[in-house]
Design an enzyme around this catalytic site. Structure first.
Site, PDB file in Angstrom:
ATOM      1  N   ASP A 134       0.829   5.153   1.853  1.00  0.00           N
ATOM      2  CA  ASP A 134       0.154   5.773   2.987  1.00  0.00           C
ATOM      3  C   ASP A 134      -0.597   7.025   2.523  1.00  0.00           C
ATOM      4  O   ASP A 134      -0.110   7.784   1.689  1.00  0.00           O
ATOM      5  CB  ASP A 134       1.173   6.161   4.073  1.00  0.00           C
ATOM      6  CG  ASP A 134       1.816   4.925   4.714  1.00  0.00           C
ATOM      7  OD1 ASP A 134       1.221   3.830   4.640  1.00  0.00           O
ATOM      8  OD2 ASP A 134       2.911   5.064   5.292  1.00  0.00           O
TER       9      ASP A 134
ATOM     10  N   HIS B 269       4.794   0.039  -0.105  1.00  0.00           N
ATOM     11  CA  HIS B 269       5.567  -0.751   0.858  1.00  0.00           C
ATOM     12  C   HIS B 269       4.676  -1.822   1.463  1.00  0.00           C
ATOM     13  O   HIS B 269       3.448  -1.760   1.352  1.00  0.00           O
ATOM     14  CB  HIS B 269       6.173   0.168   1.935  1.00  0.00           C
ATOM     15  CG  HIS B 269       5.178   1.035   2.640  1.00  0.00           C
ATOM     16  ND1 HIS B 269       4.630   2.175   2.084  1.00  0.00           N
ATOM     17  CD2 HIS B 269       4.598   0.918   3.861  1.00  0.00           C
ATOM     18  CE1 HIS B 269       3.788   2.724   2.927  1.00  0.00           C
ATOM     19  NE2 HIS B 269       3.732   1.970   4.022  1.00  0.00           N
TER      20      HIS B 269
ATOM     21  N   ARG C  11       7.667  -9.257  15.517  1.00  0.00           N
ATOM     22  CA  ARG C  11       8.134  -7.935  15.086  1.00  0.00           C
ATOM     23  C   ARG C  11       7.089  -6.878  15.440  1.00  0.00           C
ATOM     24  O   ARG C  11       5.888  -7.152  15.379  1.00  0.00           O
ATOM     25  CB  ARG C  11       8.369  -7.953  13.573  1.00  0.00           C
ATOM     26  CG  ARG C  11       8.696  -6.619  12.975  1.00  0.00           C
ATOM     27  CD  ARG C  11       9.163  -6.735  11.524  1.00  0.00           C
ATOM     28  NE  ARG C  11       9.502  -5.414  11.043  1.00  0.00           N
ATOM     29  CZ  ARG C  11       8.661  -4.601  10.420  1.00  0.00           C
ATOM     30  NH1 ARG C  11       7.427  -4.994  10.156  1.00  0.00           N
ATOM     31  NH2 ARG C  11       9.053  -3.397  10.044  1.00  0.00           N
TER      32      ARG C  11
ATOM     33  N   HIS D 283       0.855  -1.195   0.000  1.00  0.00           N
ATOM     34  CA  HIS D 283       0.000   0.000   0.000  1.00  0.00           C
ATOM     35  C   HIS D 283       0.887   1.241   0.000  1.00  0.00           C
ATOM     36  O   HIS D 283       2.076   1.158   0.274  1.00  0.00           O
ATOM     37  CB  HIS D 283      -0.892   0.017   1.256  1.00  0.00           C
ATOM     38  CG  HIS D 283      -0.083   0.157   2.531  1.00  0.00           C
ATOM     39  ND1 HIS D 283       0.545  -0.908   3.131  1.00  0.00           N
ATOM     40  CD2 HIS D 283       0.217   1.238   3.301  1.00  0.00           C
ATOM     41  CE1 HIS D 283       1.180  -0.496   4.210  1.00  0.00           C
ATOM     42  NE2 HIS D 283       1.010   0.814   4.338  1.00  0.00           N
TER      43      HIS D 283
HETATM   44  C1  LIG Z   1      -4.814   8.359   8.716  1.00  0.00           C
HETATM   45  C2  LIG Z   1      -5.020   7.146   8.268  1.00  0.00           C
HETATM   46  C3  LIG Z   1      -4.050   6.434   7.405  1.00  0.00           C
HETATM   47  C4  LIG Z   1      -4.551   5.011   7.427  1.00  0.00           C
HETATM   48  C5  LIG Z   1      -6.049   5.253   7.421  1.00  0.00           C
HETATM   49  C6  LIG Z   1      -6.210   6.285   8.544  1.00  0.00           C
HETATM   50  C7  LIG Z   1      -6.064   5.565   9.900  1.00  0.00           C
HETATM   51  C8  LIG Z   1      -5.228   4.273   9.797  1.00  0.00           C
HETATM   52  C9  LIG Z   1      -4.088   4.329   8.768  1.00  0.00           C
HETATM   53  C10 LIG Z   1      -3.532   2.957   8.358  1.00  0.00           C
HETATM   54  C11 LIG Z   1      -2.395   2.435   9.242  1.00  0.00           C
HETATM   55  C12 LIG Z   1      -1.889   1.075   8.706  1.00  0.00           C
HETATM   56  C13 LIG Z   1      -1.688   1.073   7.188  1.00  0.00           C
HETATM   57  C14 LIG Z   1      -2.900   1.730   6.478  1.00  0.00           C
HETATM   58  C15 LIG Z   1      -2.781   1.588   4.976  1.00  0.00           C
HETATM   59  C16 LIG Z   1      -4.158   1.166   7.074  1.00  0.00           C
HETATM   60  O1  LIG Z   1      -4.739   0.143   6.728  1.00  0.00           O
HETATM   61  O2  LIG Z   1      -4.553   1.952   8.161  1.00  0.00           O
HETATM   62  C17 LIG Z   1      -3.008   3.185   6.939  1.00  0.00           C
HETATM   63  C18 LIG Z   1      -4.088   4.083   6.309  1.00  0.00           C
HETATM   64  C19 LIG Z   1      -3.616   4.816   5.067  1.00  0.00           C
HETATM   65  O3  LIG Z   1      -2.495   5.327   5.031  1.00  0.00           O
HETATM   66  O4  LIG Z   1      -4.393   4.861   4.108  1.00  0.00           O
HETATM   67  O1  LIG Z   2       5.353  -2.580   9.846  1.00  0.00           O
HETATM   68  C1  LIG Z   2       5.876  -1.966   8.923  1.00  0.00           C
HETATM   69  O2  LIG Z   2       7.082  -2.003   8.704  1.00  0.00           O
HETATM   70  C2  LIG Z   2       5.015  -1.147   7.982  1.00  0.00           C
HETATM   71  C3  LIG Z   2       3.843  -0.465   8.641  1.00  0.00           C
HETATM   72  C4  LIG Z   2       3.094   0.414   7.719  1.00  0.00           C
HETATM   73  O3  LIG Z   2       3.314   0.440   6.540  1.00  0.00           O
HETATM   74  C5  LIG Z   2       2.007   1.291   8.236  1.00  0.00           C
HETATM   75  O4  LIG Z   2       1.683   1.218   9.442  1.00  0.00           O
HETATM   76  O5  LIG Z   2       1.478   2.089   7.433  1.00  0.00           O
HETATM   77 FE   LIG Z   3       2.273   2.113   5.536  1.00  0.00          FE
END
Ligand SMILES: C=C1C[C@]23C[C@H]1CC[C@H]2[C@@]12CCC[C@@](C)(C(=O)O1)[C@H]2[C@@H]3C(=O)O
Ligand SMILES: O=C(O)CCC(=O)C(=O)O
Ligand SMILES: [Fe+2]
Length: 398
Positions: free
Chosen positions: A236, A292, A302, A234
């Protein structure tokens, strides 16, 4: 499950709460992904990532050339690591210990702070899980603003230490994120007066109101890492993300020009900086957000802590005028963080292309078309996610 999700069943899997990973001696089918492309097991990769030319750059923030080096890293990789960033090792150790103690709680206890079906904060699988047909080998805890309510449910008699560390981490990360933003923008020739999109009326601090979401990620040891996925590929939805990873490797970034996954080795006390989609937009595609993912490990647990940094939720973000002109027209329409997250929740990796302006001469300026994990940026993956609304950010996301 929110009822409107039912109309998009194709990639939908119920967002099942996490389970007791330790009790699984074999990888269940629901967790079996196609064999991973690229190096999958963390330990195998440590040797491969040693070749200098293939490594994600490490920038010392005390280096007088830091800004230039960051610019080069953003252009070539969309990700870099920083050292001498001003955040103490002891705070990084403390936040890691917080995460460990949270995920070590009994499943029933963690479920007391479970993220609601259409919520953002709390315990559960990654928000993007529902776009994938297989489950991820991880559990997460998301914090927006104060963690107090959930912390009380997790540790009824002993929540204040957790809250204090989270608050300290939020403050330190916010300071570092702002500093990094100026270095990154500086590397594009952008100075304070060029950044009006988030500016207060006086233009004093364009990052006033900018803030971050903390995401604690836990990846238990896994019986078959070659078929499991910790966190699927994905980008961010942020300006940038600051990631602390524990000493076990697992983060991989996609190197677009080589078409391959590269491990980002943990550096003790170092932090990983990812370019997010909003920086991709304001830089008018000059700095691409980076794909990533996290792979898992056979023997070691981890943990990672992401600080997902974005602007004030209702402020308009758009390609900076200084980075757009007749030859390089703006690639994206204005969008707020809140709106962006809403679209991402429905369309996942199609989001950037959905807000892209329709302009033929834009084609060469953007490098969004690489295939990643069989997905192309722009492939629709439908599923809606609604969020709750008890803090400023959450309200704006809704
Ligand atoms: C501010 C954010 C950014 C979110 C959505 C919202 C709250 C949680 C974040 C994450 C965190 C983990 C990876 C991700 C891909 C996910 O699944 O939840 C992120 C997502 C995004 O970057 O789109
Ligand atoms: O665990 C990791 O190294 C990646 C985590 C991540 O990509 C995220 O929280 O958006
Ligand atoms: Fe991420």
């Amino acid at each position: 499950m929110p009822s409107r999700c039912k109309s998009h069943p194709v990639h939908h899997l119920p967002n099942k709460p996490c389970l007791d990973f330790k009790s699984l001696k074999e990888l269940p089918d629901s967790f079996k992904w196609a064999p991973l492309d690229g190096p999958s097991r963390a330990l195998e990769l440590e040797s491969e990532s040693e070749s200098e030319s293939e490594s994600v750059p490490v920038v010392d923030l005390n280096d007088p050339n830091a800004q230039k080096l960051i610019g080069l890293a953003c252009k070539a990789w969309g990700v870099f690591q920083v050292i001498n960033h001003g955040v103490s090792k002891s705070l990084l150790d403390k936040i890691e210990a917080c995460g460990k103690s949270l995920f070590a709680l009994p499943v029933q206890q963690k479920l007391k702070a479970v993220r609601s079906a259409d919520g953002v904060t709390g315990y559960g699988p990654a928000r993007i899980s529902s776009f994938f047909p297989k489950r991820m080998w991880s559990e997460g805890f998301t914090i927006v603003g104060s963690p107090l309510e959930h912390a009380r449910q997790l540790w009824p008699n002993d929540y204040s230490k957790f809250c204090a560390i989270i608050e300290e981490y939020q403050n330190e990360m916010n300071t570092l994120a702002e500093k990094l933003m100026w270095l990154i923008l500086g590397s594009l020739g952008i100075s304070t007066r060029d950044v009006k999109w988030a500016a207060s009326p006086t233009g004093a601090n364009p990052f006033k109101g900018a803030s971050g979401v903390i995401q604690l990620n836990s990846y238990p040891a896994c019986p078959d890492p070659s078929r499991a996925m910790g966190l699927a590929a994905h980008t961010d939805s942020t300006l940038l993300t600051i990631l602390h990873q524990s000493s076990t490797s697992g983060l991989q970034v996609f190197q677009e020009w080589a078409g391959s996954w590269v491990m980002v080795p943990p550096i003790s006390g170092g932090l990983v900086i990812n370019i997010g989609d909003l920086l991709h937009i304001i830089s008018n595609g000059l700095y691409s957000s980076v794909y990533h993912r996290a792979v898992v490990n056979k023997t070691r647990h981890r943990l990672s802590v992401a600080y997902l940094y974005g602007p004030e939720p209702n402020v308009r973000i758009q390609p900076l005028p200084k980075l757009s002109d007749a030859n390089r027209p703006p690639l994206y329409r204005p969008v707020t963080w809140s709106e962006y997250l809403g679209i991402k929740g429905k369309h996942f990796d199609k989001t950037l292309s959905l807000i892209r302006l329709n302009n033929d001469s834009n084609e060469d300026n953007d490098n969004n078309s690489t295939l990643i994990n069989g997905l192309k940026r722009g492939v629709d993956r439908t599923k809606s996610i609604k969020v709750d609304s008890n803090t400023k950010i959450l309200a704006a996301f809704a």
